[in-house]
Design an enzyme around this catalytic site. Structure first.
Site, PDB file in Angstrom:
ATOM      1  CB  ILE A  31     -25.907 -16.038 -44.520  1.00  0.00           C
ATOM      2  CG1 ILE A  31     -26.669 -15.298 -43.454  1.00  0.00           C
ATOM      3  CG2 ILE A  31     -24.494 -15.493 -44.675  1.00  0.00           C
ATOM      4  CD1 ILE A  31     -26.129 -15.542 -42.043  1.00  0.00           C
ATOM      5  N   GLY A  93     -10.771 -17.212 -52.732  1.00  0.00           N
ATOM      6  CA  GLY A  93     -11.631 -16.515 -51.782  1.00  0.00           C
ATOM      7  C   GLY A  93     -12.383 -17.433 -50.840  1.00  0.00           C
ATOM      8  CD  GLN A  94     -11.895 -23.253 -48.584  1.00  0.00           C
ATOM      9  OE1 GLN A  94     -10.833 -23.500 -49.168  1.00  0.00           O
ATOM     10  NE2 GLN A  94     -12.542 -24.153 -47.860  1.00  0.00           N
ATOM     11  CG  HIS A 100     -18.599 -24.300 -48.946  1.00  0.00           C
ATOM     12  ND1 HIS A 100     -17.458 -24.194 -48.172  1.00  0.00           N
ATOM     13  CD2 HIS A 100     -18.714 -23.131 -49.611  1.00  0.00           C
ATOM     14  CE1 HIS A 100     -16.922 -22.997 -48.367  1.00  0.00           C
ATOM     15  NE2 HIS A 100     -17.652 -22.333 -49.236  1.00  0.00           N
TER      16      HIS A 100
HETATM   17  P1  5GP Z   1     -16.590 -19.400 -49.555  1.00  0.00           P
HETATM   18  O1  5GP Z   1     -16.223 -17.933 -49.614  1.00  0.00           O
HETATM   19  O2  5GP Z   1     -15.849 -20.092 -48.436  1.00  0.00           O
HETATM   20  O3  5GP Z   1     -16.498 -20.122 -50.854  1.00  0.00           O
HETATM   21  O4  5GP Z   1     -18.134 -19.430 -49.200  1.00  0.00           O
HETATM   22  C1  5GP Z   1     -18.633 -19.343 -47.912  1.00  0.00           C
HETATM   23  C2  5GP Z   1     -20.074 -18.937 -48.025  1.00  0.00           C
HETATM   24  O5  5GP Z   1     -20.718 -19.206 -46.822  1.00  0.00           O
HETATM   25  C3  5GP Z   1     -20.251 -17.432 -48.308  1.00  0.00           C
HETATM   26  O6  5GP Z   1     -20.975 -17.258 -49.528  1.00  0.00           O
HETATM   27  C4  5GP Z   1     -21.023 -16.940 -47.088  1.00  0.00           C
HETATM   28  O7  5GP Z   1     -21.993 -15.960 -47.412  1.00  0.00           O
HETATM   29  C5  5GP Z   1     -21.652 -18.208 -46.556  1.00  0.00           C
HETATM   30  N1  5GP Z   1     -21.857 -18.238 -45.122  1.00  0.00           N
HETATM   31  C6  5GP Z   1     -20.943 -17.918 -44.157  1.00  0.00           C
HETATM   32  N2  5GP Z   1     -21.470 -18.098 -42.936  1.00  0.00           N
HETATM   33  C7  5GP Z   1     -22.742 -18.537 -43.129  1.00  0.00           C
HETATM   34  C8  5GP Z   1     -23.792 -18.902 -42.227  1.00  0.00           C
HETATM   35  O8  5GP Z   1     -23.663 -18.865 -40.994  1.00  0.00           O
HETATM   36  N3  5GP Z   1     -24.957 -19.318 -42.790  1.00  0.00           N
HETATM   37  C9  5GP Z   1     -25.143 -19.382 -44.140  1.00  0.00           C
HETATM   38  N4  5GP Z   1     -26.329 -19.799 -44.575  1.00  0.00           N
HETATM   39  N5  5GP Z   1     -24.164 -19.062 -45.014  1.00  0.00           N
HETATM   40  C10 5GP Z   1     -22.992 -18.637 -44.510  1.00  0.00           C
END
Ligand code: 5GP
Ligand code: ZN
Length: 114
Positions: A31, A93-94, A100
């Site tokens: 997103i 930064g998770q 994922h």
């Molecule tokens: P992390 O920071 O946990 O490695 O990555 C989480 C990712 O999920 C971030 O890049 C964030 O932009 C994405 N994200 C969070 N909420 C949503 C959502 O509702 N939809 C989509 N498509 N991506 C999301």
């Protein structure tokens, strides 16, 4: 049943721009994209992060890597190159506590990351 945001997307209860799906994983556009191609590859089954994965997840983890390579070819980023990243915990930064993998490409990237 887990109710995190990626579980909801995997169940089709929340919108996403779906790129790929099979019985084990889904992939959809981030997103808040950090590169021209920024796709999240997400196991359907809730696992908090790589630290919570076990021997039972060996096939799943190998599958994720091959799906990432396939999506990269579809996205046309293979020649330029790409990165497959999974963040584990606060130092990395998770922000979403469901395993994922970020597939990033379409622009030059720095190494090491900040
Ligand atoms: P992390 O920071 O946990 O490695 O990555 C989480 C990712 O999920 C971030 O890049 C964030 O932009 C994405 N994200 C969070 N909420 C949503 C959502 O509702 N939809 C989509 N498509 N991506 C999301
Ligand atoms: Zn989940």
């Amino acid at each position: 049943m887990e109710d995190c945001i990626f579980c909801q997307i995997a169940r089709g209860q929340m919108d996403s721009e779906l790129i790929y799906e099979d019985e084990l994983v889904i992939a959809f556009r981030d997103i808040d994209p950090q590169a021209p191609t920024h796709i999240l590859i997400v196991p359907r089954h809730h696992i908090t992060n790589l630290d919570a994965a076990t021997d039972k997840n060996v096939q799943l983890l190998g599958h994720v890597a091959l799906v990432a390579a396939q999506i990269a070819r579809q996205e046309g980023i293979t020649a330029g190159g790409y990165r497959l990243v999974t963040n584990v915990g606060p130092d990395a930064g998770q922000s979403v506590p469901h395993l994922h993998f970020h597939l990033l490409g379409g622009r030059p990237m720095q190494w090491p990351p900040g």
